[in-house]
Design an enzyme around this catalytic site. Structure first.
Site, PDB file in Angstrom:
ATOM      1  N   HIS A 142      51.722 -19.816  -2.267  1.00 24.34           N
ATOM      2  CA  HIS A 142      51.251 -20.677  -1.180  1.00 24.34           C
ATOM      3  C   HIS A 142      51.992 -22.003  -1.138  1.00 24.34           C
ATOM      4  O   HIS A 142      52.402 -22.518  -2.179  1.00 24.34           O
ATOM      5  CB  HIS A 142      49.760 -21.012  -1.360  1.00 24.34           C
ATOM      6  N   HIS A 152      51.207 -25.789  -0.784  1.00 28.49           N
ATOM      7  CA  HIS A 152      50.043 -26.649  -1.001  1.00 28.49           C
ATOM      8  C   HIS A 152      50.267 -28.008  -0.352  1.00 28.49           C
ATOM      9  O   HIS A 152      51.397 -28.423  -0.124  1.00 28.49           O
ATOM     10  CB  HIS A 152      49.749 -26.767  -2.500  1.00 28.49           C
ATOM     11  N   HIS A 165      45.576 -25.511  -0.191  1.00 28.44           N
ATOM     12  CA  HIS A 165      46.606 -24.924   0.663  1.00 28.44           C
ATOM     13  C   HIS A 165      46.910 -25.848   1.832  1.00 28.44           C
ATOM     14  O   HIS A 165      46.012 -26.501   2.376  1.00 28.44           O
ATOM     15  CB  HIS A 165      46.147 -23.584   1.232  1.00 28.44           C
ATOM     16  N   HIS A 198      41.322 -19.307   5.442  1.00 25.91           N
ATOM     17  CA  HIS A 198      42.362 -18.613   4.690  1.00 25.91           C
ATOM     18  C   HIS A 198      42.477 -17.186   5.216  1.00 25.91           C
ATOM     19  O   HIS A 198      41.472 -16.571   5.577  1.00 25.91           O
ATOM     20  CB  HIS A 198      41.993 -18.604   3.198  1.00 25.91           C
ATOM     21  N   HIS A 243      45.753 -20.249   6.950  1.00 30.83           N
ATOM     22  CA  HIS A 243      46.327 -21.561   6.662  1.00 30.83           C
ATOM     23  C   HIS A 243      47.832 -21.476   6.931  1.00 30.83           C
ATOM     24  O   HIS A 243      48.438 -20.420   6.713  1.00 30.83           O
ATOM     25  CB  HIS A 243      46.165 -21.925   5.181  1.00 30.83           C
ATOM     26  N   ASP A 252      49.576 -20.177   3.801  1.00 26.16           N
ATOM     27  CA  ASP A 252      49.351 -18.818   3.285  1.00 26.16           C
ATOM     28  C   ASP A 252      50.646 -18.019   3.407  1.00 26.16           C
ATOM     29  O   ASP A 252      51.139 -17.783   4.508  1.00 26.16           O
ATOM     30  CB  ASP A 252      48.239 -18.113   4.062  1.00 26.16           C
ATOM     31  N   HIS A 288      50.470 -18.291  -8.096  1.00 24.53           N
ATOM     32  CA  HIS A 288      49.203 -18.071  -8.793  1.00 24.53           C
ATOM     33  C   HIS A 288      49.300 -16.835  -9.687  1.00 24.53           C
ATOM     34  O   HIS A 288      50.126 -15.962  -9.464  1.00 24.53           O
ATOM     35  CB  HIS A 288      48.069 -17.882  -7.778  1.00 24.53           C
ATOM     36  N   ARG A 338      47.028 -21.558 -11.246  1.00 24.42           N
ATOM     37  CA  ARG A 338      48.375 -21.886 -10.750  1.00 24.42           C
ATOM     38  C   ARG A 338      49.333 -21.821 -11.935  1.00 24.42           C
ATOM     39  O   ARG A 338      49.215 -22.580 -12.873  1.00 24.42           O
ATOM     40  CB  ARG A 338      48.349 -23.281 -10.128  1.00 24.42           C
TER      41      ARG A 338
END
Length: 177
Positions: free
Chosen positions: A77, A79, A95, A103, A112, A115, A153, A170
């Site tokens: 993602h 962020h 995100h 999401h 998002h 994403d 992640h 993460r």
């Protein structure tokens, strides 16, 4: 005097139209690039590099990663904050979501901007990555990703759990510049 007002009005209308066209063209990319070097977080050995190239209304994303869980998928993602200083990368914030959407699946219109499709690793824990998305720009504007971070992640994103896809800790983070 009435003729002069008409000329001014026509001139202002043309200027307004020109401004509108200029604003619309700013939503298109012409090869602008950004990249991020991802470093391990949360005790992992995961690292990598990702490149973003803006072409028209799409952003092409290419990456190479190592130190991933073998034969697995990991959430990936953009962020909101350009800060990877925390050992667990929580300093990167949530995100990237300039339109405050839920999401979801990338490019679905119900997701998002940050994403991204999951990364899929090989038997050695390495991965090459390619995606084409259109929910963000390669600049520093309101929908821009430059100055934000990109995060890997531990677990795959399920694209439905709120607010972040249940993708776990993460494990790598990099500043997009």
């Amino acid at each position: 005097m009435n003729t002069n007002l008409k000329r001014i009005s026509i001139g202002l209308s043309a200027l307004g139209l020109l401004s509108l066209v200029a604003c619309q063209s700013m939503e298109q990319g012409t090869g602008q690039k950004a990249s991020a070097n991802l470093e391990p977080r949360s005790g992992s050995q995961t690292k990598g590099e990702v490149i973003f190239v803006w072409q028209g209304s799409d952003v092409l994303i290419n990456g190479k990663f190592s130190g991933l869980k073998p034969n697995a998928e990991q959430g990936f993602h953009v962020h909101e904050k350009g800060d990877c200083s925390a050992p667990d990368a929580m300093s990167a914030g949530g995100h990237f979501n300039p339109e405050t959407k839920a999401h979801g699946m990338p490019n679905s219109g119900m997701n998002h901007a940050g994403d991204l499709p999951n990364i899929k690793s090989d038997a050695n824990g390495n991965a090459t990555y390619t995606a084409k998305l259109h929910d963000f720009a390669v600049n520093t504007g309101p929908t821009g990703i430059v100055g934000r971070s990109v995060v890997i992640h531990r677990d795959p994103d399920d694209y439905k759990s709120q607010p972040a896809g249940n993708s776990g800790p993460r494990i790598a983070c990099g500043l997009i510049k």
